[in-house]
Every structure is written in C-alpha cells, then in structure tokens.
Scaffold this motif. Structure first.
Motif, PDB file in Angstrom:
ATOM      1  N   ARG A   1       0.858  -1.185   0.000  1.00 32.32           N
ATOM      2  CA  ARG A   1       0.000   0.000   0.000  1.00 32.32           C
ATOM      3  C   ARG A   1       0.892   1.231   0.000  1.00 32.32           C
ATOM      4  NH1 ARG A   1      -2.104  -1.322   5.970  1.00 32.32           N
ATOM      5  NH2 ARG A   1      -1.442  -3.355   5.225  1.00 32.32           N
ATOM      6  N   PRO A   2       0.394   2.341  -0.522  1.00 34.06           N
ATOM      7  CA  PRO A   2       1.203   3.565  -0.531  1.00 34.06           C
ATOM      8  C   PRO A   2       1.342   4.136   0.877  1.00 34.06           C
ATOM      9  CG  PRO A   2      -0.984   4.018  -1.394  1.00 34.06           C
ATOM     10  CD  PRO A   2      -0.898   2.528  -1.220  1.00 34.06           C
ATOM     11  N   LEU A   3       2.490   4.748   1.137  1.00 34.28           N
ATOM     12  CA  LEU A   3       2.756   5.391   2.419  1.00 34.28           C
ATOM     13  C   LEU A   3       2.715   6.905   2.253  1.00 34.28           C
ATOM     14  CD1 LEU A   3       3.923   2.492   2.910  1.00 34.28           C
ATOM     15  CD2 LEU A   3       5.612   3.578   4.401  1.00 34.28           C
ATOM     16  N   PRO A   4       2.454   7.644   3.326  1.00 33.24           N
ATOM     17  CA  PRO A   4       2.592   9.101   3.257  1.00 33.24           C
ATOM     18  C   PRO A   4       4.030   9.475   2.892  1.00 33.24           C
ATOM     19  CG  PRO A   4       1.435   8.451   5.253  1.00 33.24           C
ATOM     20  CD  PRO A   4       1.955   7.194   4.638  1.00 33.24           C
ATOM     21  N   PRO A   5       4.233  10.671   2.341  1.00 30.68           N
ATOM     22  CA  PRO A   5       5.580  11.055   1.867  1.00 30.68           C
ATOM     23  C   PRO A   5       6.672  10.908   2.914  1.00 30.68           C
ATOM     24  CG  PRO A   5       3.951  12.654   1.122  1.00 30.68           C
ATOM     25  CD  PRO A   5       3.240  11.725   2.061  1.00 30.68           C
ATOM     26  N   GLY A   6       6.397  11.319   4.169  1.00 25.35           N
ATOM     27  CA  GLY A   6       7.427  11.252   5.199  1.00 25.35           C
ATOM     28  C   GLY A   6       7.871   9.839   5.500  1.00 25.35           C
ATOM     29  N   PRO A   7       6.972   8.946   5.928  1.00 25.59           N
ATOM     30  CA  PRO A   7       7.372   7.558   6.172  1.00 25.59           C
ATOM     31  C   PRO A   7       7.916   6.862   4.935  1.00 25.59           C
ATOM     32  CG  PRO A   7       5.276   8.023   7.228  1.00 25.59           C
ATOM     33  CD  PRO A   7       5.595   9.214   6.367  1.00 25.59           C
ATOM     34  N   ASP A   8       7.392   7.218   3.762  1.00 24.41           N
ATOM     35  CA  ASP A   8       7.877   6.604   2.522  1.00 24.41           C
ATOM     36  C   ASP A   8       9.348   6.941   2.297  1.00 24.41           C
ATOM     37  OD1 ASP A   8       7.588   5.036   0.273  1.00 24.41           O
ATOM     38  OD2 ASP A   8       6.994   6.719  -0.995  1.00 24.41           O
ATOM     39  N   LEU A   9       9.710   8.213   2.468  1.00 25.13           N
ATOM     40  CA  LEU A   9      11.110   8.617   2.333  1.00 25.13           C
ATOM     41  C   LEU A   9      11.966   7.989   3.425  1.00 25.13           C
ATOM     42  CD1 LEU A   9      13.273  10.346   0.946  1.00 25.13           C
ATOM     43  CD2 LEU A   9      12.607  12.240   2.464  1.00 25.13           C
ATOM     44  N   CYS A  10      11.417   7.889   4.634  1.00 21.55           N
ATOM     45  CA  CYS A  10      12.145   7.264   5.741  1.00 21.55           C
ATOM     46  C   CYS A  10      12.493   5.819   5.409  1.00 21.55           C
ATOM     47  CB  CYS A  10      11.306   7.338   7.012  1.00 21.55           C
ATOM     48  SG  CYS A  10      11.971   6.412   8.419  1.00 21.55           S
ATOM     49  N   ALA A  11      11.523   5.058   4.873  1.00 20.43           N
ATOM     50  CA  ALA A  11      11.764   3.662   4.532  1.00 20.43           C
ATOM     51  C   ALA A  11      12.798   3.544   3.415  1.00 20.43           C
ATOM     52  CB  ALA A  11      10.445   3.006   4.117  1.00 20.43           C
ATOM     53  N   TYR A  12      12.696   4.420   2.425  1.00 19.96           N
ATOM     54  CA  TYR A  12      13.650   4.382   1.304  1.00 19.96           C
ATOM     55  C   TYR A  12      15.062   4.682   1.791  1.00 19.96           C
ATOM     56  CZ  TYR A  12      15.906   5.616  -3.104  1.00 19.96           C
ATOM     57  OH  TYR A  12      16.773   5.688  -4.180  1.00 19.96           O
ATOM     58  N   ARG A  13      15.208   5.736   2.609  1.00 11.43           N
ATOM     59  CA  ARG A  13      16.536   6.102   3.087  1.00 11.43           C
ATOM     60  C   ARG A  13      17.129   5.000   3.971  1.00 11.43           C
ATOM     61  NH1 ARG A  13      17.976   9.560  -0.640  1.00 11.43           N
ATOM     62  NH2 ARG A  13      17.033  11.652  -0.458  1.00 11.43           N
ATOM     63  N   MET A  14      16.284   4.291   4.698  1.00 12.55           N
ATOM     64  CA  MET A  14      16.789   3.200   5.538  1.00 12.55           C
ATOM     65  C   MET A  14      17.398   2.106   4.669  1.00 12.55           C
ATOM     66  SD  MET A  14      15.558  -0.097   6.350  1.00 12.55           S
ATOM     67  CE  MET A  14      16.017  -1.336   7.539  1.00 12.55           C
ATOM     68  N   VAL A  15      16.691   1.725   3.596  1.00 14.41           N
ATOM     69  CA  VAL A  15      17.233   0.703   2.691  1.00 14.41           C
ATOM     70  C   VAL A  15      18.492   1.225   1.999  1.00 14.41           C
ATOM     71  CG1 VAL A  15      16.754  -0.718   0.676  1.00 14.41           C
ATOM     72  CG2 VAL A  15      14.951  -0.308   2.355  1.00 14.41           C
ATOM     73  N   GLN A  16      18.454   2.479   1.577  1.00 15.20           N
ATOM     74  CA  GLN A  16      19.603   3.059   0.889  1.00 15.20           C
ATOM     75  C   GLN A  16      20.844   3.070   1.779  1.00 15.20           C
ATOM     76  OE1 GLN A  16      19.679   7.372   0.187  1.00 15.20           O
ATOM     77  NE2 GLN A  16      20.082   6.949  -1.969  1.00 15.20           N
ATOM     78  N   GLU A  17      20.695   3.527   3.015  1.00 11.03           N
ATOM     79  CA  GLU A  17      21.836   3.588   3.926  1.00 11.03           C
ATOM     80  C   GLU A  17      22.331   2.178   4.275  1.00 11.03           C
ATOM     81  OE1 GLU A  17      24.826   4.938   6.392  1.00 11.03           O
ATOM     82  OE2 GLU A  17      23.613   6.020   4.901  1.00 11.03           O
ATOM     83  N   SER A  18      21.420   1.236   4.428  1.00  8.01           N
ATOM     84  CA  SER A  18      21.833  -0.128   4.754  1.00  8.01           C
ATOM     85  C   SER A  18      22.620  -0.744   3.605  1.00  8.01           C
ATOM     86  CB  SER A  18      20.602  -0.985   5.073  1.00  8.01           C
ATOM     87  OG  SER A  18      19.903  -0.460   6.183  1.00  8.01           O
ATOM     88  N   LEU A  19      22.167  -0.539   2.369  1.00  3.87           N
ATOM     89  CA  LEU A  19      22.903  -1.064   1.217  1.00  3.87           C
ATOM     90  C   LEU A  19      24.236  -0.344   1.044  1.00  3.87           C
ATOM     91  CD1 LEU A  19      20.009  -1.597  -1.372  1.00  3.87           C
ATOM     92  CD2 LEU A  19      21.147  -3.293   0.079  1.00  3.87           C
ATOM     93  N   THR A  20      24.264   0.942   1.389  1.00  5.62           N
ATOM     94  CA  THR A  20      25.535   1.673   1.339  1.00  5.62           C
ATOM     95  C   THR A  20      26.534   1.068   2.316  1.00  5.62           C
ATOM     96  OG1 THR A  20      24.400   3.712   0.725  1.00  5.62           O
ATOM     97  CG2 THR A  20      26.619   3.928   1.621  1.00  5.62           C
ATOM     98  N   ASN A  21      26.076   0.709   3.515  1.00  2.04           N
ATOM     99  CA  ASN A  21      26.960   0.065   4.487  1.00  2.04           C
ATOM    100  C   ASN A  21      27.437  -1.295   3.996  1.00  2.04           C
ATOM    101  OD1 ASN A  21      26.859   2.173   6.314  1.00  2.04           O
ATOM    102  ND2 ASN A  21      25.105   1.331   7.421  1.00  2.04           N
TER     103      ASN A  21
END
Length: 364
Positions: A268-288
């Motif tokens: 399901r779609p998320l509001p912009p804030g939580p959606d960006l939060c989830a994306y940045r979490m995956v991005q930072e984890s893959l960066t690590n």
C-alpha cells in the motif's frame, strides 16, 4: 556595554525627572516644607533609578519613606507614582510570590496612612490606591508572561533551526554516501579491467555517469527547498520512496553485491514522510554493505501487515566492520523515531549484519 548601560541610564533619568517634579510640587504647596519632608518626598521616587537591578529593595525603600512620612504627618508625600512603578517592576522581574509579598506590604502601608490621617482621608481614597497598585501588579505580571512567552518562542525557533540543520545533514549524508560509494567502486572496477575487459569497463563507466547524474538530481531537489532566490523554477519531482526501490537495488547490484528483494503482505502507498524514511533506511543499509561487507550478498525484505510495515536488510559478509552507533545508523534511528517507528541494527548470530525498521501504518 552600551546595550547593558542604556536601560539603567533611562531609569536614572526617569528617577531624576520624577524626583524633581515631586520636590517642586511639594515646594509649590501652601506653607513651608521642612527639609525632612523634602528628603522623604525625594526618597519616594528616587530609588526608581535602580528598579531593574534591585526591584525589591527599591520598593522597600520607597514604602519605608512613605511610612515615615505618614507617621511624621507629611500626608502630601504619602503616595504618588513611586509605589506604582516599583510594584510594576517587582511583578515584571521577580516571581509571583515576591510580588504578592510586596503588594501585602503596600496594603499594610495604605492602612497605616489611613489610621494616621483618618481626619484628612476617606476610606475610598485608600481603596482607590490599593486598586491602582493592584493594576500595576497585574500589568507587570502580564508583561512578565509576555516576555517568557517570547523567550519560549525564540527557543522553539532556535530548536527548529537546529533540527532542520540535522535533517539537511542527514539528507546530504544519505544522498552522498550511497551514490559516492557506487561511483567509487565502479570507477575502481573500470580502472582495473580497462585493458583486459573493455566491455565491463565501459559498463562501469556508464554506471558512474548514471549514478553521478542521479546524485546531482537529488542534490538539486534538496537545494531547491533551501534556495532563497526563487526566480528559477524548482524541480517539482517527488522525493524517492519505496516505489523506486527497484532502481536503488539495481544500481547497487551494478557495484557487485547480489541483492534480492522479498515482499510479503498487501502493499500500500505510504505518506511522503514515512515513505522517504523507509527508502533512506534501505539506501543507507545497502551503502553500508558496499562500504563494509566486502563481496557479501544482501537481502531486502518488506513485510506489510494490517498495522505495520517491517523492513529488514541483512547480509552475510564475513568482513563486516559497520558500527551500531555510526552516523548513518543514528540518522536512520532518528528518522524512524520521527514517524513513530523503531529501528534496530546489529550483528547477526549467524554472521553478517542486520538492520530492521518497523513503521506504524494505522494513519495510512
């Protein structure tokens, strides 16, 4: 220095003017004024020069001068503007209980004036004086409340600025850390196989170009938000979110690791804030993973339930050196807390590293 002395200088000039007017008024009345009457008249207003430095002492001196004048029969100096300004100063600069004590002392003084000069005063004059002093108290209390509110709003604004700086720093870290990690690895790969495997080198160089352009695009979006000069049309494209997760994983795969994506539950779609939060979490984890886990593979798992979204990024790298309190993980944890989520990061018992984010979905 001048800023500190200016209020005191104004008070000194005000006290000098009021003292002169009080003495002149006393001398202009019928009969000759004694030196003691003149001195007490001056003491009923002159201490106002120190009303901001010592408001309680100022008011006590004024009340004492009026009390002595009343007992000596100098009714003409038993009141005036001195107690009013002093009461206002105490209410503005001191706690409410101190102002209450000063008002009680003033009320006792008014009662003393009435008892010693009952034949020359009527009770309504004493009540009027008490109400005037009470009005000065209320006005001073209101001024003090307004000052406290202004300080609170200023502190809140300062905290908001500091929070915004942290948010911007977090955004810059997330954007640059991921893209620069991909660019660094791909550039190193291109240099290593430039002569031995030219197709692979060209592919790596193409990935560097695509990644750098995407990084510039995200930075431009961030700078458009911060730009003061709005003459140029800002980039109105939306921030990245889970809808662009496939692109993020594909870009990470070009740097070497095999990344798999698992999705369970009803998306399901998320509001912009939580959606960006989830994306940045995956991005930072893959960066690590790129920076610390060597050639390890990674897995991104999204689990949608009725009330929560759980995202878990794991890898089995044998050479993992990421720290659970690194800047990136602290930033992810702060993002999660901002939207009521919980983030846990740490080594796995089976080896490797895991980052888990749980976001509430009730409001969605």
């Amino acid at each position: 220095m001048w800023t500190l002395l200016r209020p005191v200088l104004v008070d000194v000039l005000l006290a000098a003017l009021l003292t002169a007017l009080t003495v002149v008024t006393l001398l202009g009345q019928p009969g000759s004024a004694s030196p003691w009457a003149i001195l007490l008249a001056a003491l009923s207003v002159a201490p106002l020069a120190m009303r901001q430095r010592a408001p309680v002492i100022t008011m006590l001196v004024i009340l004492a001068a009026i009390a002595v004048a009343s007992l000596a029969g100098f009714i003409d100096v038993s009141g005036g503007i001195g107690p009013i300004v002093a009461m206002f100063s105490v209410a503005t600069l001191r706690p409410r209980r101190v102002a209450a004590l000063m008002y009680a002392a003033t009320a006792a003084l008014l009662a003393l004036v009435y008892l010693t000069a009952r034949d020359q005063l009527v009770w309504s004059q004493i009540v009027q004086g008490a109400l005037i002093i009470a009005g000065a108290w209320v006005l001073g209390e209101g001024t003090s409340s307004w000052a406290r509110r202004s300080e609170m709003l200023a502190a809140r604004a300062e905290r908001a600025v500091a929070d915004e700086r942290v948010r911007i720093a977090r955004e810059l870290h997330d954007i640059l850390a991921h893209h620069m990690s991909v660019i660094s690895l791909q550039a190193g790969l291109a240099e290593y196989v430039l002569e031995a495997d030219q197709p692979t080198a060209r592919q790596a160089i193409g990935t560097v170009g695509d990644t750098s352009r995407e990084a510039m695009l995200e930075l431009r979006r961030l700078l458009d938000v911060l730009r003061v000069d709005r003459d140029e049309q800002p980039d109105l494209q939306p921030q990245p979110g889970l809808a662009t997760l496939d692109e993020l994983i594909a870009r990470t795969r070009t740097a070497g690791p095999v990344v798999t994506l698992l999705v369970s539950g009803t998306t399901r779609p998320l509001p912009p804030g939580p959606d960006l939060c989830a994306y940045r979490m995956v991005q930072e984890s893959l960066t690590n993973v790129l920076k610390h886990a060597g050639p390890a593979d990674a897995q991104v798992a999204l689990e949608y339930t009725a009330r929560t979204l759980t995202i878990r990024v794991t890898n089995g790298g044998p050479h993992l050196r990421a720290h659970t309190e690194s800047y990136g993980i602290r930033g992810m944890r702060e993002r999660a807390e901002l939207y009521g989520g919980v983030l846990v990061a740490g080594p796995r018992k089976a080896g490797g590293f895991a980052v888990s984010l749980r976001l509430p979905l009730e409001e969605t």
